[in-house]
Design a protein around this motif. Structure first.
Motif, PDB file in Angstrom:
ATOM      1  N   PHE A 239     -27.170-115.651 -24.871  1.00 53.93           N
ATOM      2  CA  PHE A 239     -28.438-117.146 -24.700  1.00 53.93           C
ATOM      3  C   PHE A 239     -29.890-115.818 -25.093  1.00 53.93           C
ATOM      4  O   PHE A 239     -29.973-115.224 -24.982  1.00 53.93           O
ATOM      5  CB  PHE A 239     -28.287-117.911 -22.951  1.00 53.93           C
ATOM      6  N   VAL A 240     -30.548-116.658 -25.199  1.00 52.79           N
ATOM      7  CA  VAL A 240     -31.578-116.107 -26.661  1.00 52.79           C
ATOM      8  C   VAL A 240     -32.911-116.787 -26.409  1.00 52.79           C
ATOM      9  O   VAL A 240     -32.125-118.853 -26.442  1.00 52.79           O
ATOM     10  CB  VAL A 240     -31.016-115.675 -28.181  1.00 52.79           C
ATOM     11  N   ASP A 241     -33.893-116.931 -25.647  1.00 55.47           N
ATOM     12  CA  ASP A 241     -35.056-117.294 -25.440  1.00 55.47           C
ATOM     13  C   ASP A 241     -36.419-116.860 -26.045  1.00 55.47           C
ATOM     14  O   ASP A 241     -36.156-115.171 -25.813  1.00 55.47           O
ATOM     15  CB  ASP A 241     -35.137-117.197 -23.730  1.00 55.47           C
ATOM     16  N   ALA A 242     -37.063-116.736 -26.872  1.00 55.17           N
ATOM     17  CA  ALA A 242     -38.233-116.197 -27.292  1.00 55.17           C
ATOM     18  C   ALA A 242     -39.534-116.872 -26.924  1.00 55.17           C
ATOM     19  O   ALA A 242     -39.473-118.501 -27.075  1.00 55.17           O
ATOM     20  CB  ALA A 242     -37.759-116.221 -28.610  1.00 55.17           C
ATOM     21  N   SER A 243     -40.900-116.435 -27.244  1.00 62.36           N
ATOM     22  CA  SER A 243     -41.938-117.467 -27.223  1.00 62.36           C
ATOM     23  C   SER A 243     -42.933-116.070 -27.689  1.00 62.36           C
ATOM     24  O   SER A 243     -43.001-115.392 -28.407  1.00 62.36           O
ATOM     25  CB  SER A 243     -42.484-117.897 -25.559  1.00 62.36           C
ATOM     26  N   PHE A 244     -43.739-117.000 -28.816  1.00 63.87           N
ATOM     27  CA  PHE A 244     -44.726-116.780 -29.240  1.00 63.87           C
ATOM     28  C   PHE A 244     -46.072-117.373 -29.175  1.00 63.87           C
ATOM     29  O   PHE A 244     -46.204-118.280 -29.487  1.00 63.87           O
ATOM     30  CB  PHE A 244     -44.638-116.835 -30.957  1.00 63.87           C
ATOM     31  N   GLU A 245     -46.852-116.792 -28.475  1.00 68.21           N
ATOM     32  CA  GLU A 245     -48.440-117.419 -28.258  1.00 68.21           C
ATOM     33  C   GLU A 245     -49.707-116.729 -28.814  1.00 68.21           C
ATOM     34  O   GLU A 245     -49.802-115.003 -29.029  1.00 68.21           O
ATOM     35  CB  GLU A 245     -48.573-117.399 -26.894  1.00 68.21           C
ATOM     36  N   ILE A 246     -50.593-117.242 -29.389  1.00 72.93           N
ATOM     37  CA  ILE A 246     -51.326-117.061 -29.993  1.00 72.93           C
ATOM     38  C   ILE A 246     -52.659-117.298 -29.132  1.00 72.93           C
ATOM     39  O   ILE A 246     -53.506-118.715 -28.445  1.00 72.93           O
ATOM     40  CB  ILE A 246     -52.505-117.767 -31.387  1.00 72.93           C
ATOM     41  N   GLY A 247     -53.634-116.622 -28.705  1.00 72.70           N
ATOM     42  CA  GLY A 247     -54.564-116.986 -27.606  1.00 72.70           C
ATOM     43  C   GLY A 247     -56.168-116.963 -28.403  1.00 72.70           C
ATOM     44  O   GLY A 247     -56.441-115.763 -29.545  1.00 72.70           O
TER      45      GLY A 247
ATOM     46  N   GLY B 120     -60.754-119.199 -23.932  1.00 68.19           N
ATOM     47  CA  GLY B 120     -59.666-119.867 -23.163  1.00 68.19           C
ATOM     48  C   GLY B 120     -58.496-120.517 -23.664  1.00 68.19           C
ATOM     49  O   GLY B 120     -57.286-121.416 -22.580  1.00 68.19           O
ATOM     50  N   LEU B 121     -58.101-121.183 -24.893  1.00 65.28           N
ATOM     51  CA  LEU B 121     -57.687-122.262 -25.950  1.00 65.28           C
ATOM     52  C   LEU B 121     -56.585-121.184 -25.852  1.00 65.28           C
ATOM     53  O   LEU B 121     -56.490-120.122 -26.746  1.00 65.28           O
ATOM     54  CB  LEU B 121     -57.339-122.698 -26.344  1.00 65.28           C
ATOM     55  N   SER B 122     -55.093-121.586 -25.882  1.00 74.07           N
ATOM     56  CA  SER B 122     -53.967-120.360 -26.018  1.00 74.07           C
ATOM     57  C   SER B 122     -52.795-121.978 -26.750  1.00 74.07           C
ATOM     58  O   SER B 122     -52.581-122.874 -26.111  1.00 74.07           O
ATOM     59  CB  SER B 122     -53.716-119.711 -25.731  1.00 74.07           C
ATOM     60  N   ALA B 123     -52.110-121.285 -27.663  1.00 76.98           N
ATOM     61  CA  ALA B 123     -51.095-121.794 -27.931  1.00 76.98           C
ATOM     62  C   ALA B 123     -49.408-121.201 -28.046  1.00 76.98           C
ATOM     63  O   ALA B 123     -49.490-120.034 -28.178  1.00 76.98           O
ATOM     64  CB  ALA B 123     -51.207-123.052 -29.677  1.00 76.98           C
ATOM     65  N   GLN B 124     -48.557-121.649 -27.512  1.00 74.33           N
ATOM     66  CA  GLN B 124     -46.976-121.014 -27.090  1.00 74.33           C
ATOM     67  C   GLN B 124     -46.449-122.283 -28.230  1.00 74.33           C
ATOM     68  O   GLN B 124     -45.964-123.093 -27.796  1.00 74.33           O
ATOM     69  CB  GLN B 124     -46.672-121.029 -26.099  1.00 74.33           C
ATOM     70  N   LEU B 125     -45.331-121.287 -29.303  1.00 74.24           N
ATOM     71  CA  LEU B 125     -44.122-121.653 -29.943  1.00 74.24           C
ATOM     72  C   LEU B 125     -43.034-121.711 -28.688  1.00 74.24           C
ATOM     73  O   LEU B 125     -43.492-120.025 -28.456  1.00 74.24           O
ATOM     74  CB  LEU B 125     -44.336-121.774 -31.103  1.00 74.24           C
ATOM     75  N   TRP B 126     -42.174-121.777 -27.959  1.00 75.34           N
ATOM     76  CA  TRP B 126     -41.364-121.436 -27.529  1.00 75.34           C
ATOM     77  C   TRP B 126     -39.915-121.951 -28.264  1.00 75.34           C
ATOM     78  O   TRP B 126     -40.149-123.111 -28.361  1.00 75.34           O
ATOM     79  CB  TRP B 126     -41.553-121.492 -25.660  1.00 75.34           C
ATOM     80  N   GLY B 127     -38.668-121.248 -27.066  1.00 77.49           N
ATOM     81  CA  GLY B 127     -37.939-121.561 -28.000  1.00 77.49           C
ATOM     82  C   GLY B 127     -36.525-122.050 -26.548  1.00 77.49           C
ATOM     83  O   GLY B 127     -36.808-119.965 -26.199  1.00 77.49           O
ATOM     84  N   ARG B 128     -35.518-122.097 -26.396  1.00 74.80           N
ATOM     85  CA  ARG B 128     -34.942-122.173 -25.242  1.00 74.80           C
ATOM     86  C   ARG B 128     -32.928-122.097 -25.636  1.00 74.80           C
ATOM     87  O   ARG B 128     -32.933-122.586 -25.940  1.00 74.80           O
ATOM     88  CB  ARG B 128     -34.342-122.694 -23.955  1.00 74.80           C
ATOM     89  N   ASN B 129     -32.328-121.349 -25.197  1.00 75.27           N
ATOM     90  CA  ASN B 129     -31.042-121.305 -25.522  1.00 75.27           C
ATOM     91  C   ASN B 129     -30.995-121.086 -27.541  1.00 75.27           C
ATOM     92  O   ASN B 129     -30.474-122.791 -27.853  1.00 75.27           O
ATOM     93  CB  ASN B 129     -30.286-122.582 -25.451  1.00 75.27           C
ATOM     94  N   LEU B 130     -31.565-120.094 -28.282  1.00 73.75           N
ATOM     95  CA  LEU B 130     -31.922-120.235 -29.805  1.00 73.75           C
ATOM     96  C   LEU B 130     -30.729-120.596 -30.373  1.00 73.75           C
ATOM     97  O   LEU B 130     -30.362-121.003 -31.161  1.00 73.75           O
ATOM     98  CB  LEU B 130     -33.132-119.403 -30.229  1.00 73.75           C
ATOM     99  N   THR B 131     -29.646-119.752 -29.681  1.00 74.66           N
ATOM    100  CA  THR B 131     -27.798-119.398 -30.490  1.00 74.66           C
ATOM    101  C   THR B 131     -27.155-120.942 -30.204  1.00 74.66           C
ATOM    102  O   THR B 131     -26.655-120.361 -30.779  1.00 74.66           O
ATOM    103  CB  THR B 131     -27.368-118.197 -30.031  1.00 74.66           C
TER     104      THR B 131
ATOM    105  N   VAL C 144     -36.927-126.846 -28.012  1.00 79.07           N
ATOM    106  CA  VAL C 144     -37.570-125.600 -28.533  1.00 79.07           C
ATOM    107  C   VAL C 144     -39.016-126.487 -28.001  1.00 79.07           C
ATOM    108  O   VAL C 144     -38.895-127.990 -28.218  1.00 79.07           O
ATOM    109  CB  VAL C 144     -37.910-125.499 -29.890  1.00 79.07           C
ATOM    110  N   GLY C 145     -40.464-125.988 -28.730  1.00 75.68           N
ATOM    111  CA  GLY C 145     -41.208-126.733 -27.930  1.00 75.68           C
ATOM    112  C   GLY C 145     -42.554-125.976 -28.297  1.00 75.68           C
ATOM    113  O   GLY C 145     -42.713-125.390 -28.739  1.00 75.68           O
ATOM    114  N   ILE C 146     -44.088-126.828 -28.115  1.00 80.76           N
ATOM    115  CA  ILE C 146     -45.167-125.996 -27.998  1.00 80.76           C
ATOM    116  C   ILE C 146     -46.163-126.609 -27.039  1.00 80.76           C
ATOM    117  O   ILE C 146     -45.696-127.685 -26.113  1.00 80.76           O
ATOM    118  CB  ILE C 146     -46.391-126.009 -29.919  1.00 80.76           C
ATOM    119  N   THR C 147     -46.473-125.135 -26.572  1.00 80.13           N
ATOM    120  CA  THR C 147     -47.472-125.607 -25.001  1.00 80.13           C
ATOM    121  C   THR C 147     -49.201-125.456 -25.442  1.00 80.13           C
ATOM    122  O   THR C 147     -49.181-124.211 -25.779  1.00 80.13           O
ATOM    123  CB  THR C 147     -46.547-124.587 -23.607  1.00 80.13           C
TER     124      THR C 147
END
Length: 800
Positions: free
Chosen positions: A737-745, A749-760, A792-795
């Protein structure tokens, strides 16, 4: 004198070396992907890596597993620590997902999201009955959650999670024979106003909103913190015969309010009120194998009615279900042999197609609420702590037992539970650092569980619904305990620790079972337990950053009364004996390279006597004691701060968990309702021989207040069984199982996070069963609960 702070801080055989290499390759590829996306910043850092290495340090890890604030190297026990920031960066907001970064833990959710099975080191309590307690206890802000469903809600505002491995029966309140999960939420800040909020949008219609407001009401004295969350997700399983068209969806809400008051420098009061609501259209199982003789699937006269005492000669045959017909066509019109019983033929289903033909909805409605108060008062070099709590949990579940569309009728299970818990704990302890450290305490726990169960059958030939089985129960538990632990510092950096807990407990259950098919007479059952459990440890602490220890611990879980007495078999096994664990552990903990490397190891062996289990047999759940289970292995937690911006982590468990004696174990699922097998010498469920969790976190300063945070986590596990009978059809092969995320701050005070769970998009069984509809004579149909697919999603976040 200590003062309270004013501001808050595919199938496969056993493990082979090639599989380890494959897991490492997967981890390296995933870590490489994260590194590639942060390459510009990383390239800039590489030129100064040597100079940065001298300043890169790991944060000190502080734990409370001994009921006092200590550094991790000083604790003579195996403890895995997960910070709230790590949960956030990997978008983990549910306790069930904690297993993705904790190698010794497996959390299984099956028929309802409000139930679950926590397994630690291959040891857990595999039960359906709400009157049973877990072998792995869950504590949130010092309060024991009596049932897993009360803890499997969405997590929010978490400061830290401690995964305590091995028996924890001395200092913690209840029956923790395999381990404990200690969750601490972030308390209010007395001096600073703050706001955190986020919005999430993902595939499968995932949409979440969370917000937390901290407001000092009286500076340095009183603060209020309110947190709310709303989470919805469409189903991940296609269900064209249901109005929604999908199933296994989520609809959850939660709220928590906290008051933190420090009337004097020596006293603090923390009041917490929380409420959570769950209205999930969940959970259904996927067909694995459909027995040709099971008329729920294949048509013909309704032999199910005949088996339960309804010899309707006029019943007309019906067409087979579409799932059965399609499966037969896919097999070229031929029947194949069951994977669990060579004498049974039928058709195979594809559980990982995540599609069901069921036309009877499955849903869960749960309400959980509670209030608690924690008071700490400092007296010279001693602290008096009082924790009191009252909690309620109500759950209604509607489950389609066939799991497929049935022209012969629908079979539905409708259990309800109302749980009322009250607990009170008082502790007196001296400050840390003394030659003699002690803690004394008392604990009271009062619980009432009111439950009902019903299995109803609706068939075309009959005008009314048949109540095949129904039952009611009321189980009360009153438990009292006194406990103490003392540590004494010896010469040569040695410390000896000893602790004892004495428990006295009374349980009473009134259980009735009635119905058209089976019945059990109304009965009252009493169970009285008393036990002594404890801990002994010898530690060697040559430096503040190095520790070695040997530890013995005795775990105890009180006996249980089966509240699901719906058959003669279950009535004959109404009471199960207490479960005990004797565990031995050797550990070594290091903080090296000028605080850039931490490495913790634990070598353990533990034996469980009379492990409590439950199996579906003869149309009801039957309680059993698995005579002896032994679990032994090696655990490792390693973190390396390669540079100020880059951290690498590795967690691993090598495990050998097996039944030493389990002669009356249930047979393979679907091989016969009353059949048994001897599992002595065989592995336990949820016990992979090797589990590795590799992680990387990178934080890059992009300039002008902008920053990039990326993380990846890879969990590799070798094959393991997922049901109590070790059925071949429900065995997972090696999983990754692979999880990953990338966040720009931003500096605003604002930030955006791209994330994925169970990428495989790894497929795995959660657990499997012989479908209850297959409990007719000769039935052998199989179904399994499966994991979620890739998400997958964006927060979008805002912090003030």
């Amino acid at each position: 004198m200590q003062k309270f702070p004013k501001a808050s801080p595919s199938q496969s055989p056993a493990f082979a070396p090639s599989r380890l290499n494959a897991a490492l390759r997967a981890a390296l590829l995933s870590t490489g992907a994260a590194t590639f996306l942060t390459m510009p910043a990383l390239a800039q850092e590489t030129s100064t890596a040597q100079s940065e290495a001298s300043t890169a340090k790991l944060e000190a890890v502080i734990v409370t597993s001994q009921r006092r604030v200590e550094s991790l190297p000083a604790v003579p026990a195996s403890v895995g620590v997960v910070s709230g920031s790590k949960l956030e960066i990997l978008h983990i907001n549910n306790l069930a997902n904690l297993q993705e970064i904790s190698p010794s833990l497996i959390v299984s959710q099956s028929a309802t999201p409000s139930t679950g099975n926590f397994t630690m080191r291959g040891i857990g309590t595999s039960v359906t009955d709400s009157a049973y307690e877990q072998s792995v206890g869950v504590y949130i802000d010092g309060v024991y959650r009596g049932r897993p469903g009360a803890a499997l809600q969405d997590l929010m505002d978490i400061q830290q999670v401690e995964v305590l491995r091995g028996p924890q029966s001395t200092l913690f309140g209840r029956n923790n024979t395999a381990g404990a999960i200690n969750i601490t939420t972030t308390r209010p800040n007395l001096v600073k106003f703050g706001f955190n909020g986020d919005l999430t949008f993902g595939n499968y219609g995932d949409r979440q909103a969370r917000a937390s407001v901290n407001a000092p009401l009286v500076t340095d004295t009183l603060a209020l913190k309110v947190s709310v969350a709303k989470s919805e997700r469409d189903g991940v399983i296609d269900a064209p015969n249901l109005p929604e068209g999908k199933i296994n969806s989520r609809d959850r809400q939660s709220a928590r309010a906290q008051l933190y008051w420090t009337p004097t420098a020596d006293t603090s009061v923390r009041l917490i009120a929380d409420y959570s609501k769950m209205d999930d259209l969940c959970c259904t199982y996927m067909p694995v194998f459909m027995d040709s003789r099971d008329t729920t699937f294949s048509g013909g006269k309704n032999l199910f009615l005949v088996a339960f005492g309804y010899p309707f000669a006029a019943l007309q045959p019906h067409a087979p279900s579409s799932t059965y017909t399609q499966g037969l066509a896919a097999q070229g019109g031929s029947l194949l042999t069951s994977p669990n019983a060579s004498s049974v033929t039928g058709v195979y289903g594809d559980p990982f197609a995540r599609s069901t033909s069921q036309n009877n909805p499955t849903f869960t409605r749960s309400r959980d609420k509670g209030v608690s108060a924690e008071i700490n008062h400092q007296m010279d070099d001693q602290t008096l702590t009082v924790v009191a709590a009252s909690r309620k949990n109500d759950t209604l579940t509607n489950t389609d037992l066939a799991g497929v569309a049935s022209n012969n009728g629908t079979l539905t299970s409708i259990p309800t539970n109302a749980i009322d818990e009250k607990s009170f704990e008082v502790r007196l302890q001296n400050d840390s650092g003394s030659a003699v450290e002690y803690i004394l305490g008392a604990y009271h726990f009062d619980q009432t569980i009111k439950g009902s169960s019903a299995i109803n059958l609706r068939v075309p030939e009959l005008p009314t619904v048949l109540a095949l089985l129904s039952g009611t129960s009321k189980t009360t538990t009153k438990s009292n305990a006194v406990f103490g632990q003392l540590s004494y510092s010896l010469p040569m950096s040695l410390k000896i620790t000893g602790g004892l807990r004495y428990l006295k407990e009374n349980k009473h259950a009134d259980v009735t079972g009635t119905g058209s098919a089976l019945s059990a007479p109304a009965g009252g059952f009493d169970l009285k337990d008393s036990a002594v459990m404890g801990t002994a440890a010898l530690s060697y602490l040559p430096t503040p950053s190095t520790g070695y220890y040997v530890r013995y611990s005795r775990g105890y879980k009180s006996g249980a009364i089966n509240s699901l007495l719906l058959s003669a078999a279950s009535l004959a096994n109404a009471i199960v004996k207490p479960e005990t664990t004797d565990a031995y552990e050797f550990g070594a903990k290091y903080v090296l390279l000028d605080n850039r490397l931490s490495a913790n190891f634990a070598l353990f062996t533990q034996t469980v006597d009379d492990q409590q289990v439950q199996v579906f047999k003869d149309a009801s759940f039957v309680s059993l004691n698995a005579a002896r289970v032994r679990s032994r292995g090696l655990e490792a937690d390693i973190a390396y701060q390669l540079a100020p911006s880059l951290r690498l982590t590795l967690g691993g468990t090598v495990l050998d968990s097996k039944y030493l004696n389990f002669a009356n174990a249930p047979a393979f699922a679907g091989s016969g309702g009353s059949a048994t097998q001897d599992l002595s010498g065989q592995t336990t469920m949820n016990a992979p021989k090797l589990t590795l969790v590799l992680g990387a976190e990178h934080r890059a300063d992009l300039g002008s207040g902008y920053r990039l945070t990326s993380a990846v986590s890879v969990r590799h596990a070798t094959s393991y069984f997922t049901d109590l009978g070790n059925s071949p059809s429900f065995k997972n092969g090696d999983t990754n199982f692979v999880d990953a995320s990338f966040e720009i701050g931003t500096p605003f005070g604002l930030s955006a996070q791209l994330w994925g769970r169970n990428l495989t998009n790894q497929n795995a069984f959660v657990t499997g069963i012989a479908t209850p509809a297959a409990s007719t004579p000769g039935g052998g149909s199989l179904a399994a609960f499966v994991n979620d697919p890739r998400t997958v999603g964006i927060t979008l976040k805002y912090k003030y």
